[in-house]
Design an enzyme around this catalytic site. Sequence first.
Site, PDB file in Angstrom:
ATOM      1  N   ASP A 172       6.390  95.195   7.079  1.00  0.00           N
ATOM      2  CA  ASP A 172       6.443  96.589   7.444  1.00  0.00           C
ATOM      3  C   ASP A 172       7.575  97.156   6.645  1.00  0.00           C
ATOM      4  O   ASP A 172       8.841  96.466   6.827  1.00  0.00           O
ATOM      5  CB  ASP A 172       6.869  96.553   8.932  1.00  0.00           C
ATOM      6  CG  ASP A 172       5.746  96.305   9.873  1.00  0.00           C
ATOM      7  OD1 ASP A 172       4.478  96.183   9.506  1.00  0.00           O
ATOM      8  OD2 ASP A 172       5.777  95.703  11.099  1.00  0.00           O
ATOM      9  N   ASP A 215      12.963  95.112   3.114  1.00  0.00           N
ATOM     10  CA  ASP A 215      13.428  96.494   3.239  1.00  0.00           C
ATOM     11  C   ASP A 215      14.505  96.874   4.053  1.00  0.00           C
ATOM     12  O   ASP A 215      15.198  97.970   4.037  1.00  0.00           O
ATOM     13  CB  ASP A 215      12.261  97.443   3.615  1.00  0.00           C
ATOM     14  CG  ASP A 215      11.851  97.207   5.079  1.00  0.00           C
ATOM     15  OD1 ASP A 215      11.491  96.098   5.287  1.00  0.00           O
ATOM     16  OD2 ASP A 215      11.984  98.291   6.030  1.00  0.00           O
ATOM     17  N   ASP A 268       8.644  90.606   3.390  1.00  0.00           N
ATOM     18  CA  ASP A 268       8.468  91.197   4.663  1.00  0.00           C
ATOM     19  C   ASP A 268       7.246  91.974   4.426  1.00  0.00           C
ATOM     20  O   ASP A 268       6.805  92.238   3.637  1.00  0.00           O
ATOM     21  CB  ASP A 268       9.741  91.915   4.968  1.00  0.00           C
ATOM     22  CG  ASP A 268       9.796  93.051   5.846  1.00  0.00           C
ATOM     23  OD1 ASP A 268       9.607  92.500   6.960  1.00  0.00           O
ATOM     24  OD2 ASP A 268       9.801  94.099   5.618  1.00  0.00           O
TER      25      ASP A 268
HETATM   26  O1  LIG Z   1       7.645  94.367  13.549  1.00  0.00           O
HETATM   27  C1  LIG Z   1       8.900  94.743  13.344  1.00  0.00           C
HETATM   28  O2  LIG Z   1      10.032  95.216  14.040  1.00  0.00           O
HETATM   29  C2  LIG Z   1       9.055  94.589  11.664  1.00  0.00           C
HETATM   30  O3  LIG Z   1       8.280  94.211  10.983  1.00  0.00           O
HETATM   31  P1  LIG Z   1       8.709  93.509   9.530  1.00  0.00           P
HETATM   32  O4  LIG Z   1       9.685  92.676   9.720  1.00  0.00           O
HETATM   33  O5  LIG Z   1       7.502  93.300   8.739  1.00  0.00           O
HETATM   34  O6  LIG Z   1       9.578  94.486   8.906  1.00  0.00           O
HETATM   35 MG   LIG Z   2      10.388  95.356   7.154  1.00  0.00          MG
END
Ligand SMILES: O=C(O)COP(=O)(O)O
Ligand SMILES: [Mg+2]
Length: 213
Positions: free
Chosen positions: A9, A163, A7
């Site tokens: 963010d 996360d 992942d």
């Molecule tokens: O853009 C989002 O809502 C979250 O992004 P992610 O999947 O990298 O945590």
């Molecule tokens: Mg994330």
Amino acid sequence: MKTIAFDLDGTLMDSVPHIHAAVAEALSELGLPTITVEETPGFVGRGLPVLLERVLAHVGASPDRHKALYDRTMHHYVTTPSDPASLYPGVPEALETLRSAGHRLTLCTNKPFAATETAIRDTGLAPFFDLVIGGDSLPTRKPDPAMLIAALDGAAQTLYVGDSETDCETAQAAGVPFVLFTEGYRNAPPETLPHVALFSDWTLAPDIFATLW
Ligand SMILES: O=C(O)COP(=O)(O)O
Ligand SMILES: [Mg+2]
């Protein structure tokens, strides 16, 4: 060789300041009330369309403003540089170690693909990944398992590192072992999210992953 999907963010990058800046600028341009940096993690995790639905509800604006807000946020999202200092400490070194050990690394993020590309370019992560699947790369987003299945590309030995609740649900739906990074944007306690391992320090990640195979 294993294939490890990540992942982005809240896992590799603390992207909340960058996301907040783009959304706040777009809200201001549309003459809408703003959101704070502190409120922002609560909106993240299910992709930008859902994030902006949550933001519009939070500021008491009409859902009709969604397209305009999406377009302006995307503009700022891809034109505002991401700071390499937003990577969690030890991330580039950990990815380097995993690559050197012969593993294939891929990205599976709900962040829109164009914004993902600029974020990994600006922070120097792009060369580590063989494949990048963004939140608008396929017809569905996480927690639907299709993105993760695509990111793992038929590999037999896999891990997914994320996360959030969304990542855990996605891994479960895809039947992929889930590793939880605890310093991101999760709401529930770690023990409520099924995982094969968890960690809070990227400098320890390669050794922890190595115990899983
Ligand atoms: O853009 C989002 O809502 C979250 O992004 P992610 O999947 O990298 O945590
Ligand atoms: Mg994330």
